[in-house]
Design a protein around this motif. Sequence first.
Motif, mmCIF file in Angstrom:
data_model
loop_
_atom_site.group_PDB
_atom_site.id
_atom_site.type_symbol
_atom_site.label_atom_id
_atom_site.label_comp_id
_atom_site.label_asym_id
_atom_site.label_seq_id
_atom_site.Cartn_x
_atom_site.Cartn_y
_atom_site.Cartn_z
ATOM 1 N N THR A 81 0.839 -1.211 0.000
ATOM 2 C CA THR A 81 0.000 0.000 0.000
ATOM 3 C C THR A 81 0.863 1.245 0.000
ATOM 4 O OG1 THR A 81 -1.670 -1.202 1.256
ATOM 5 C CG2 THR A 81 -1.850 1.183 1.203
ATOM 6 N N LYS A 96 3.965 1.609 -0.869
ATOM 7 C CA LYS A 96 4.745 1.723 -2.108
ATOM 8 C C LYS A 96 3.901 2.361 -3.200
ATOM 9 C CE LYS A 96 7.095 -1.295 -5.510
ATOM 10 N NZ LYS A 96 6.198 -1.350 -6.658
ATOM 11 N N MET A 97 2.664 1.896 -3.332
ATOM 12 C CA MET A 97 1.788 2.424 -4.385
ATOM 13 C C MET A 97 1.447 3.894 -4.128
ATOM 14 S SD MET A 97 0.147 2.105 -7.158
ATOM 15 C CE MET A 97 -0.242 0.457 -7.679
ATOM 16 N N ILE A 98 1.181 4.228 -2.876
ATOM 17 C CA ILE A 98 0.868 5.628 -2.553
ATOM 18 C C ILE A 98 2.039 6.522 -2.964
ATOM 19 C CG2 ILE A 98 0.549 7.253 -0.641
ATOM 20 C CD1 ILE A 98 -1.056 5.063 0.764
ATOM 21 N N LEU A 102 2.222 6.892 -6.718
ATOM 22 C CA LEU A 102 1.186 7.797 -7.209
ATOM 23 C C LEU A 102 1.565 9.256 -6.944
ATOM 24 C CD1 LEU A 102 -1.948 5.797 -6.032
ATOM 25 C CD2 LEU A 102 -1.347 6.287 -8.405
ATOM 26 N N LEU A 103 2.174 9.514 -5.788
ATOM 27 C CA LEU A 103 2.539 10.895 -5.458
ATOM 28 C C LEU A 103 3.792 11.347 -6.197
ATOM 29 C CD1 LEU A 103 1.807 10.975 -1.631
ATOM 30 C CD2 LEU A 103 0.447 11.927 -3.488
ATOM 31 N N ALA A 132 4.472 10.781 -9.104
ATOM 32 C CA ALA A 132 4.097 11.228 -10.443
ATOM 33 C C ALA A 132 3.856 12.736 -10.440
ATOM 34 C CB ALA A 132 2.845 10.498 -10.911
ATOM 35 N N HIS A 133 3.511 13.258 -9.269
ATOM 36 C CA HIS A 133 3.289 14.698 -9.147
ATOM 37 C C HIS A 133 4.546 15.432 -8.721
ATOM 38 C CE1 HIS A 133 -1.132 14.911 -9.538
ATOM 39 N NE2 HIS A 133 -1.085 13.681 -9.087
ATOM 40 N N ARG A 165 6.996 5.088 -12.316
ATOM 41 C CA ARG A 165 5.931 4.101 -12.572
ATOM 42 C C ARG A 165 4.802 4.725 -13.372
ATOM 43 N NH1 ARG A 165 3.282 -0.251 -9.181
ATOM 44 N NH2 ARG A 165 2.583 -1.638 -10.856
ATOM 45 N N PHE A 166 4.460 5.948 -13.015
ATOM 46 C CA PHE A 166 3.366 6.624 -13.709
ATOM 47 C C PHE A 166 3.902 7.845 -14.438
ATOM 48 C CE2 PHE A 166 0.167 4.008 -11.991
ATOM 49 C CZ PHE A 166 0.504 3.731 -10.673
ATOM 50 N N GLU A 167 3.220 8.210 -15.500
ATOM 51 C CA GLU A 167 3.602 9.398 -16.266
ATOM 52 C C GLU A 167 3.510 10.625 -15.395
ATOM 53 O OE1 GLU A 167 1.882 8.276 -20.552
ATOM 54 O OE2 GLU A 167 1.398 10.296 -19.854
ATOM 55 N N LYS A 168 4.402 11.593 -15.649
ATOM 56 C CA LYS A 168 4.401 12.792 -14.813
ATOM 57 C C LYS A 168 3.089 13.572 -14.969
ATOM 58 C CE LYS A 168 8.107 11.819 -13.027
ATOM 59 N NZ LYS A 168 7.509 10.478 -12.912
ATOM 60 N N GLU A 169 2.586 14.049 -13.841
ATOM 61 C CA GLU A 169 1.361 14.848 -13.839
ATOM 62 C C GLU A 169 1.713 16.331 -13.798
ATOM 63 O OE1 GLU A 169 -1.834 13.905 -13.894
ATOM 64 O OE2 GLU A 169 -1.310 11.781 -14.082
ATOM 65 N N ILE A 187 0.723 17.531 -3.532
ATOM 66 C CA ILE A 187 0.335 16.168 -3.150
ATOM 67 C C ILE A 187 -0.828 16.165 -2.166
ATOM 68 C CG2 ILE A 187 2.620 15.199 -3.604
ATOM 69 C CD1 ILE A 187 2.964 15.064 -0.477
ATOM 70 N N THR A 209 -10.244 14.753 -8.988
ATOM 71 C CA THR A 209 -8.924 14.938 -9.584
ATOM 72 C C THR A 209 -8.673 16.400 -9.942
ATOM 73 O OG1 THR A 209 -9.923 14.234 -11.666
ATOM 74 C CG2 THR A 209 -8.641 12.598 -10.481
#
Lengths: 150, 204, 642
Positions: free
Chosen positions: B86, B88-90, B93-94, B96-97, B117-121, B126, B151
Amino acid sequence: MKNDKIDRIIDKHGCEPSSLIQILLEIQSENHWLPKEALEKVSKKLKVPLSRIQHIATFYKAFSLVPKGRHEIHICMGTACHVRGAPRVLDTVKDLTGIKPGETDLDLKFSLETVNCLGCCALGPVMEVDGKHHGRMVPAMTADVLRNYD
Amino acid sequence: MSEILLQIDGREVKAREGITILAAAQNVGISIPTLCCHEKLEPYGACRMCTVEAEVRGWTKLVAACLYPVEQDLVVRTRSEKVDKTRKMILELLLAHAPHSMELQDLAKEYGADKDRFEKEASFCIHCGLCVRYCAEVKKKNALGFVDRGTRREISFIPEIAARECWNCKECFPLCPTSALQASFVLTEALISLSPSSEPESEE
Amino acid sequence: MARINSPAELEELRKGILSKRDPNKRCITLCSGSACHASSSEEVAVSIEEEIKKQGLSAEVDFRKTGCHGFCERGPIIVIHPEEICYLQIEPEDVPEIVSQTIKENKVIERLLYTDPSTDEKIIHESEIPFYKNQERLVFGSNGNIDPKSIDDYLALGGYSALAKALSRMTSGQVLEEVKKSNLRGRGGGGFPTGRKWEESRNAPGEIKYVIVNADEGDPGAYMDRSLLEGNPHSILEGLTIGAYAIGSHEGYIYVRQEYPLAVENVTIAIKKAEEYGFLGKNILGSGFDFTIKVHQGAGAFVCGESSALMTALEGRAGEPRPKYIHTAVKGVWDRPSVLNNVETWANVPLIINKGADWFTQIGTEKSKGTKIFSLVGKINHTGLVEVPMGITLRDIIYGIGGGIPGGKRFKAVQTGGPSGGCIPEELLDLKVGFDELTKAGSMMGSGGMIVMDEDTCMVDVARYFLDFLTDESCGKCVPCREGMRQMLKILTNITKGKGKEGDIELLEELSEVAGDASLCALGRTAPNPFLSTLRYFRDEYEAHIREKRCPACSCKELISYYIDPVECKACMACLRKCPSEAIVGGKNLIHVIDQDKCTKCGTCFEVCPPRFAAAKKISGEPVPSPIPLEARVIVRESKEK
């Protein structure tokens, strides 16, 4: 919007922080939008920070911080209407009006919004203009409906 | 206030009734990561980094340690496969920002989080809410707040109040985990958009 | 109107009302619920009033505008009493004939009756129409007989007798026990045992307690609460007052979504009338119990249907949910004990008190007692509100009552539980409806929305749709929900646009796990459900989108092309004329061809092509065949004429 009108609305609902949303709803309903001066007035009278009012005015879809057009188009995007083809109706209306949901055109003629269920699922897809429901919409019908409004 | 006996990571812990798992753990030197927590502010429960496993009467659930009150015979695990997954995923996700945040990067190392992991936002906030809450609860100026939801939620300064208060304060800047950039960026934007008739600031 | 000060006075009043009503007197009831309203029932109403006057029948015929009858697909609906003759899809032009033929001359107008599609039989009486026959309308049935703006109609049907019984012949503890015994579970979403919730509040410390009606009804496609509140508001007021008595609360709130102006209007009128008559206010029916109700409007936020967010909104703040580690029944509005229940839950309470918990437990299944009102919508012949006992199968609801899928299409799935629920496929149609059964199947009861989907519905798009809905409606406070759904929506949107890649499904599952485990509130925790349930039963669709760039349902715009089959096309020009982008090339005897560059995929050609030709087709996952040469497109009519 006249100051005394705002005072009247505040007094009607009670000058307490818990009446905040009810007060803003009435100002929105009468004025069709929430000017900054109105928010500042409410903030002062109810002794609620302007930042909280700003949050509320942007959090809830019922409120608009910018003037709306003369005619409000609401297209239902509820699940039942979605399954019956509402997205295509929306696309066509976007093309016809030149605006996206949440926007108002430059002439202040049309404001476009999506809504998440008008409760008339039997008539889906439904397009509501100025409170009047137009049911069983298909893309080809939208132009005829909107032509009636100036 | 009665005393509660619970277990954290295998250790017996005594805690005063009414305090949170986070506080009870901190009292015995067990650290649980947080991003939106601050000693001067009310617990917020938004970042969910403090998620821990809490087992009561045989049922295990995931709870936010900063908000969950201690219970008699509660069994808490501050690290586990689920908990680490959990967190790690949080972080991913953050990140990315705010990929350059030191705080996030340190935690990312510990939990094996991948900042790509995720494309930059576009937005680097945060939503820890520290700036908003500090201004409201400690400074009581309410110069900034949240706007919108989902969002599209963002922080926003009230230009008139900010113009009056912020230049001489700026106490929220160091609180920002993404470094002061976000706060000052948004502040400058807000001040620039002011009309000439409003109060001038004392500095240039 | 003098205040009613005791149960005895109430019965006197009731007797007086009934004595002035002749059950054999002709009465025309017209459904004036919001959906029929949108179908111009107001014009029909005006027409009826005028025609009755014109034909000099004002003394012999009553006219009553009622709440929603439920058979929304066939509105506006008229039912003529006492015979119970039911006419459907009435237009103002039909009214003179109805009054002169049916009212004056007792002749039934066949063309306005329901026709059984399999036997062609005309059905006269409302209760015999299959849509109604197979329901058990214990809660909703009264709608057809009540003018919601009148309290006398409600009293004539026995209204407020449950309140009188509770206040005068039962202690508050006995009322609570009865509701507990009934095993009534919440009708709004979670299905939590109502009696247990009430008991927690009753036992919680604090003098001031609140009871709240959740009429936010945010699930798209669900409108039963609206119809109950609009059509029979007093039933909710009565239930709420009884609950307040059981818990020890003296202040009630009805939180109605602002998108329901008629419901707000009718419940406000009902409260005023109830206060006038003494059913609300101080010393109700001489019992010494005080109770007042305030109406509070929502402002357009789905998340405010979540109980803790609703309570935050009642406090005048942005509706951000709070953690419920301490139940809101103990610490709710202003940190005081607050019982929040759904509209339908409250409406069941007077029935339970009047008829008893034992009666209630006879209906339904072991774990799901009573009836449930479902809104049956989407790809279904008989769109409307249906009330059925728990335990009925989905098949019976969708086919027995709903009349099956229109256009002879194949059933694909039924979505229940709104954005927190899931899709149930064909192989589970014999599932017996109940709280736990639906949850086990990967969905949930939710508020009772039932959206039927057919072979033309893309299940990947359904997941994307719900994620899109939730990213807009999420409060945005916590990371797993806000950021988790942000990424899930991105991935699902890409998949529907043909940009999906290997690993997407696994990443979606990982995001689902974190959102499901660590979100702050139930909105976030259940947000992955639509994706998870469609993946469970329709994994092949996901794989087709990702690996073959093909949408099996031919629905995802970027993955389909419209194509006119030159073999079937008869050059009738129907599509050519209607195409909004002028993308069809052809002529009177020239087979039509779609210019793919101009085509916006609006689907108009597909819709207007006459079924006997069915030349306009949707294809996916394969390239559009090149147009046949111009010479081959010329149709030579003489040789084709018979």
